[in-house]
Write a protein that holds these residues in place. Structure first.
Motif, PDB file in Angstrom:
ATOM      1  N   ARG A 100      10.711  80.920   4.047  1.00  0.00           N
ATOM      2  CA  ARG A 100       9.773  81.898   4.604  1.00  0.00           C
ATOM      3  C   ARG A 100      10.315  83.323   4.621  1.00  0.00           C
ATOM      4  N   TRP A 187       3.939  79.900   8.208  1.00  0.00           N
ATOM      5  CA  TRP A 187       5.088  80.506   8.889  1.00  0.00           C
ATOM      6  C   TRP A 187       5.830  81.509   8.001  1.00  0.00           C
ATOM      7  N   CYS A 189       7.177  84.787   6.330  1.00  0.00           N
ATOM      8  CA  CYS A 189       7.394  86.136   6.850  1.00  0.00           C
ATOM      9  C   CYS A 189       7.106  87.172   5.767  1.00  0.00           C
ATOM     10  N   ASN A 215      -2.286  82.808   7.456  1.00  0.00           N
ATOM     11  CA  ASN A 215      -1.070  83.496   7.875  1.00  0.00           C
ATOM     12  C   ASN A 215      -1.424  84.886   8.411  1.00  0.00           C
TER      13      ASN A 215
END
Length: 259
Positions: A100, A187, A189, A215
């Motif tokens: 992520r 999840w 980033c 997201n």
């Protein structure tokens, strides 16, 4: 690493990785490579694609692992931007779900995440019927037009499509058409821009909405009056849009936000 790739630009700058779509290869990013000379650009050829792609059977998951490893090797200490188109965007989604924190900025262009029911049953008969036609120059011309392939790149496109094997085409279609949203993507980033053409098929626009809703880091936009192939059809617009979003966090007025 079996993955073939080429490097361009400033090797001391932020890393920008381009993942091409199915049925084409790294040449589709020619307009971007010429523009982003102030970035360290890497253009891989996905396995079984292009004249320099490896013969290792393509899979979205295994290729995602390879690209993550490539970024770890080339992008240490750098800001990392990854731009994917179609099949390449599915690879990018898989990457983001597996690691992520691997990417600072992700541009997901025309990624299908709604699988076609019963696709596995009709893909091989479809390939058996269509593969001989792909070698016909007149049909390749029509197909190239729908993908916004320029006259300049047509011969490369025709050569590569003519060399496709039945097993490769079946495998790529199955990977593409049965792909679903990876569980770990929620999840992921980094900043994520989701792009789809306003004139693309309904399933593509619905997929874009699904990605944005999955997201909270996603921002989604429709490109007005555009089908499947923004980087090829409008390279100048695409390039300036990507740079504006990376540097300023804004999008051009020609885009309509996905709500």
């Amino acid at each position: 690493m079996a993955l073939y790739y080429e490097e361009y630009g400033d090797k001391n700058a932020s890393l920008m990785v381009f993942l091409h779509g199915g049925g084409v290869s790294g040449w589709m990013w020619e307009g971007q490579i010429q523009y982003f000379t102030h970035y360290h650009c890497i253009v891989p050829n996905l396995p079984e694609h292009g004249t320099r792609g490896s013969d290792i059977p393509f899979s979205i998951r295994s290729n995602a692992i390879e690209i993550i490893e490539l970024i770890e090797e080339k992008g240490e200490g750098k800001k990392v931007i990854v731009i994917g188109f179609s099949l390449g965007s599915q690879v990018l989604l898989q990457m983001l779900s597996m690691k992520r924190n691997s990417v600072d900025f992700a541009i997901i262009n025309s990624a299908l995440v709604r699988p076609f029911p019963y696709a596995s049953k009709w893909i091989q008969p479809f390939v058996n019927l269509s593969l001989p036609l792909l070698k016909k120059r007149w049909l390749a011309k029509l197909q190239a037009k729908t993908l916004y392939v320029s006259e300049r790149n047509f011969e490369t496109y025709y050569k590569e499509s003519s060399q496709m094997k039945s097993s490769m085409l079946s495998r790529v279609l199955e990977e593409n058409m049965l792909f679903t949203m990876p569980e770990g993507f929620r999840w992921a980033c980094g900043e994520i821009l989701v792009i789809v053409g306003e004139k693309e098929k309904k399933v593509m626009k619905s997929s874009a909405r699904d990605i944005v809703e999955c997201n909270p880091n996603c921002k989604g936009v429709f490109i007005r009056e555009m089908g499947h192939g923004v980087p090829l059809a409008m390279p100048d617009f695409f390039n300036s849009m990507v740079e504006e979003w990376i540097t300023e966090g804004t999008i051009p007025k020609e885009c309509r936000e996905i709500d």
